[in-house]
Design a protein around this motif. Sequence first.
Motif, PDB file in Angstrom:
ATOM      1  N   ASP A 212     -19.180 -68.970  42.995  1.00  0.00           N
ATOM      2  CA  ASP A 212     -17.927 -69.222  43.722  1.00  0.00           C
ATOM      3  C   ASP A 212     -17.968 -70.583  44.409  1.00  0.00           C
ATOM      4  O   ASP A 212     -16.949 -71.287  44.488  1.00  0.00           O
ATOM      5  CB  ASP A 212     -17.672 -68.126  44.759  1.00  0.00           C
ATOM      6  CG  ASP A 212     -17.211 -66.820  44.117  1.00  0.00           C
ATOM      7  OD1 ASP A 212     -16.690 -66.878  42.980  1.00  0.00           O
ATOM      8  OD2 ASP A 212     -17.366 -65.752  44.746  1.00  0.00           O
ATOM      9  N   ARG A 215     -17.264 -73.147  41.745  1.00  0.00           N
ATOM     10  CA  ARG A 215     -15.838 -73.159  41.400  1.00  0.00           C
ATOM     11  C   ARG A 215     -15.033 -73.906  42.459  1.00  0.00           C
ATOM     12  O   ARG A 215     -14.128 -74.690  42.133  1.00  0.00           O
ATOM     13  CB  ARG A 215     -15.319 -71.731  41.254  1.00  0.00           C
ATOM     14  CG  ARG A 215     -15.898 -70.985  40.055  1.00  0.00           C
ATOM     15  CD  ARG A 215     -15.257 -69.624  39.871  1.00  0.00           C
ATOM     16  NE  ARG A 215     -15.880 -68.897  38.766  1.00  0.00           N
ATOM     17  CZ  ARG A 215     -16.798 -67.948  38.921  1.00  0.00           C
ATOM     18  NH1 ARG A 215     -17.181 -67.578  40.149  1.00  0.00           N
ATOM     19  NH2 ARG A 215     -17.324 -67.348  37.874  1.00  0.00           N
ATOM     20  N   GLN A 219     -12.944 -77.427  41.817  1.00  0.00           N
ATOM     21  CA  GLN A 219     -11.533 -77.527  42.173  1.00  0.00           C
ATOM     22  C   GLN A 219     -11.301 -78.651  43.186  1.00  0.00           C
ATOM     23  O   GLN A 219     -10.324 -79.394  43.098  1.00  0.00           O
ATOM     24  CB  GLN A 219     -11.036 -76.192  42.744  1.00  0.00           C
ATOM     25  CG  GLN A 219      -9.549 -76.169  43.065  1.00  0.00           C
ATOM     26  CD  GLN A 219      -8.686 -76.423  41.838  1.00  0.00           C
ATOM     27  OE1 GLN A 219      -9.007 -75.942  40.745  1.00  0.00           O
ATOM     28  NE2 GLN A 219      -7.602 -77.167  41.995  1.00  0.00           N
ATOM     29  N   HIS A 232     -15.835 -74.900  32.614  1.00  0.00           N
ATOM     30  CA  HIS A 232     -16.044 -73.462  32.724  1.00  0.00           C
ATOM     31  C   HIS A 232     -17.250 -73.224  33.641  1.00  0.00           C
ATOM     32  O   HIS A 232     -18.288 -73.873  33.478  1.00  0.00           O
ATOM     33  CB  HIS A 232     -16.327 -72.835  31.359  1.00  0.00           C
ATOM     34  CG  HIS A 232     -15.334 -73.210  30.303  1.00  0.00           C
ATOM     35  ND1 HIS A 232     -14.107 -72.605  30.190  1.00  0.00           N
ATOM     36  CD2 HIS A 232     -15.393 -74.147  29.318  1.00  0.00           C
ATOM     37  CE1 HIS A 232     -13.449 -73.134  29.169  1.00  0.00           C
ATOM     38  NE2 HIS A 232     -14.207 -74.076  28.629  1.00  0.00           N
ATOM     39  N   VAL A 233     -17.110 -72.321  34.574  1.00  0.00           N
ATOM     40  CA  VAL A 233     -18.216 -71.927  35.454  1.00  0.00           C
ATOM     41  C   VAL A 233     -18.582 -70.495  35.112  1.00  0.00           C
ATOM     42  O   VAL A 233     -17.744 -69.588  35.202  1.00  0.00           O
ATOM     43  CB  VAL A 233     -17.827 -72.049  36.938  1.00  0.00           C
ATOM     44  CG1 VAL A 233     -18.994 -71.622  37.826  1.00  0.00           C
ATOM     45  CG2 VAL A 233     -17.396 -73.479  37.273  1.00  0.00           C
ATOM     46  N   THR A 234     -19.826 -70.296  34.692  1.00  0.00           N
ATOM     47  CA  THR A 234     -20.231 -68.956  34.265  1.00  0.00           C
ATOM     48  C   THR A 234     -21.715 -68.740  34.530  1.00  0.00           C
ATOM     49  O   THR A 234     -22.466 -69.700  34.731  1.00  0.00           O
ATOM     50  CB  THR A 234     -19.914 -68.756  32.769  1.00  0.00           C
ATOM     51  OG1 THR A 234     -20.132 -67.394  32.409  1.00  0.00           O
ATOM     52  CG2 THR A 234     -20.797 -69.642  31.899  1.00  0.00           C
TER      53      THR A 234
END
Length: 364
Positions: A212, A215, A219, A232-234
Amino acid sequence: MSVLEVTSELYAEAEFCSTDTGNGNAISKFTFVYPNRRETDANGTPTGQPNGMDKRTNGLPETGKEKTPSIKDPDEESFIEEQSYESDYDDDSVCEEEEIESENECCQTSDQSVASPVPPIKLDKDDDLDVERQRKGAIEIEHRKSTRLDLVGLQIWRGALLLADYIMHNERKFKNAHILELGSGVGLTSIVASMYAREVICTDIDIGGLLDLIRGNVQRNAHLSNPHCRVHVTELDFKASYQDYPRELKDKLQHVQYVVAADVIYDDDITEAFVRTIVSLLLELPKLKAIYIALEKRYVFTLEDMDSVAPCYDYFLRYFQKRNSRFGVNRWKLINVCMNFPRYFDYDKVKDLVLLKICHASSK
């Protein structure tokens, strides 16, 4: 019983604006200088000024403990990028790339006399000297200033800035590329990669709210990214086998051309899992060209060796070579990337920082 916390050396040596968020985190602004692509004349000869913080006039302090040599031409990003890596464990474990004429030429410094053209004097409309200004930017990152050892990914370490410098200097290599970052931490290197790439897969384990946090940082800095780049954040846990990755992740990995990782070598168990991960990626990703690993050799004095050694770094070399030669032949080569590229971020580019490249033994 008190828990031992560790703190990145970066916070003490770099000057950056930092604001406490009230939740134990801080938001810090990491300034950088954009690569200054010099113009060329009709003969293709570069004109203009060198770029990077080591030759800057923007008022920022010279903080580097070891000066980074200036280079002949910042536009020549592959001027001699890598040198052979001298391994104590197996001389055949790494190879010298064909474009390297000699190891001495790789790390040429500016002290050598090189005939270079005198750039023409430029005047502005008032006939005053037109001084080329370096364009600056800033990345805002939310992070922790100290953590337990198992949460060091919540901090920012020098290796992330070294890797960011390398990406910025080699922007043409990474332009429109598909990039995977392993152990992304708070996401700084992935944010820099997104300035040039077509797709960035930013991964780490989901501990302490790390994903989080990434992310939020992505942003927060979306205005810096290439508008055509998908980020992509994974989650990707080094201890998980490739076969157990989610199908969606494996589909995205099929397009990856470059893997990058910074500051992931600090614990032997994690190092073993990391090596197994990169070996799996080398075997499974059809378009993978190279893996770049930035780290800092951390020395300790041991009675056994009666010397200062870098145990985590040495263990990485030994374990990688063990996996590399499992079937009696070295399938991959480990190359020590030359460090004389400019420094665009403000940090100490200390001599113990290392940038390694791993690629298939057949690669040129």
